[in-house]
Scaffold this active site. Structure first.
Site, mmCIF file in Angstrom:
data_model
loop_
_atom_site.group_PDB
_atom_site.id
_atom_site.type_symbol
_atom_site.label_atom_id
_atom_site.label_comp_id
_atom_site.label_asym_id
_atom_site.label_seq_id
_atom_site.Cartn_x
_atom_site.Cartn_y
_atom_site.Cartn_z
ATOM 1 N N MET A 1 0.879 -1.087 -0.014
ATOM 2 C CA MET A 1 -0.237 -0.121 0.129
ATOM 3 C C MET A 1 1.000 1.161 -0.197
ATOM 4 O O MET A 1 1.544 1.639 0.863
ATOM 5 C CB MET A 1 -0.768 -0.071 1.210
ATOM 6 C CG MET A 1 -1.699 1.116 1.334
ATOM 7 S SD MET A 1 -2.971 1.267 2.874
ATOM 8 C CE MET A 1 -3.856 -0.113 2.470
ATOM 9 N N PRO A 2 0.888 2.058 -0.900
ATOM 10 C CA PRO A 2 1.644 3.244 -1.128
ATOM 11 C C PRO A 2 1.078 4.501 -0.339
ATOM 12 O O PRO A 2 -0.209 4.488 -0.477
ATOM 13 C CB PRO A 2 1.836 3.657 -2.676
ATOM 14 C CG PRO A 2 0.778 2.765 -3.246
ATOM 15 C CD PRO A 2 0.536 1.627 -2.443
ATOM 16 N N TYR A 3 2.079 5.106 0.487
ATOM 17 C CA TYR A 3 1.429 6.350 1.130
ATOM 18 C C TYR A 3 2.226 7.445 0.405
ATOM 19 O O TYR A 3 3.302 7.521 0.309
ATOM 20 C CB TYR A 3 1.594 6.259 2.510
ATOM 21 C CG TYR A 3 0.860 5.282 3.238
ATOM 22 C CD1 TYR A 3 -0.292 5.449 3.934
ATOM 23 C CD2 TYR A 3 1.502 4.016 3.349
ATOM 24 C CE1 TYR A 3 -0.998 4.837 4.614
ATOM 25 C CE2 TYR A 3 0.461 3.198 3.994
ATOM 26 C CZ TYR A 3 -0.677 3.552 4.857
ATOM 27 O OH TYR A 3 -1.176 2.408 5.446
ATOM 28 N N ARG A 40 -2.646 5.742 -0.575
ATOM 29 C CA ARG A 40 -3.317 6.911 0.576
ATOM 30 C C ARG A 40 -2.386 8.209 0.267
ATOM 31 O O ARG A 40 -1.139 8.068 0.117
ATOM 32 C CB ARG A 40 -3.092 6.354 1.839
ATOM 33 C CG ARG A 40 -3.723 4.971 2.238
ATOM 34 C CD ARG A 40 -5.298 5.055 2.394
ATOM 35 N NE ARG A 40 -5.807 3.893 2.560
ATOM 36 C CZ ARG A 40 -6.411 2.967 1.720
ATOM 37 N NH1 ARG A 40 -6.226 3.241 0.629
ATOM 38 N NH2 ARG A 40 -7.034 1.975 2.245
#
Length: 57
Positions: A1-3, A40
């Site tokens: 999941m990239p932030y 996100r």
């Protein structure tokens, strides 16, 4: 999941931040970087008195 974390002086509207977040998410999905539901975007608004530069001190 990239932030994706964006630090900026406070003052941008919710609409401005939402538009930028959408563009970032769209681009990351278009380039197969990540699926949009995994991305996100986090905005960190900072008050002007919390920011200093070498020219201001």
């Amino acid at each position: 999941m990239p932030y994706v974390r964006i630090q900026l002086k406070s003052g941008r509207t919710e609409e401005q931040k939402a538009k930028l977040a959408k563009e970032i998410i769209d681009l990351m999905e278009e380039t197969d970087f990540a699926k949009r539901d995994a991305i996100r975007v986090i905005f960190e608004d900072m008050l002007p008195h919390d920011l200093y530069s070498g020219t201001e001190i």
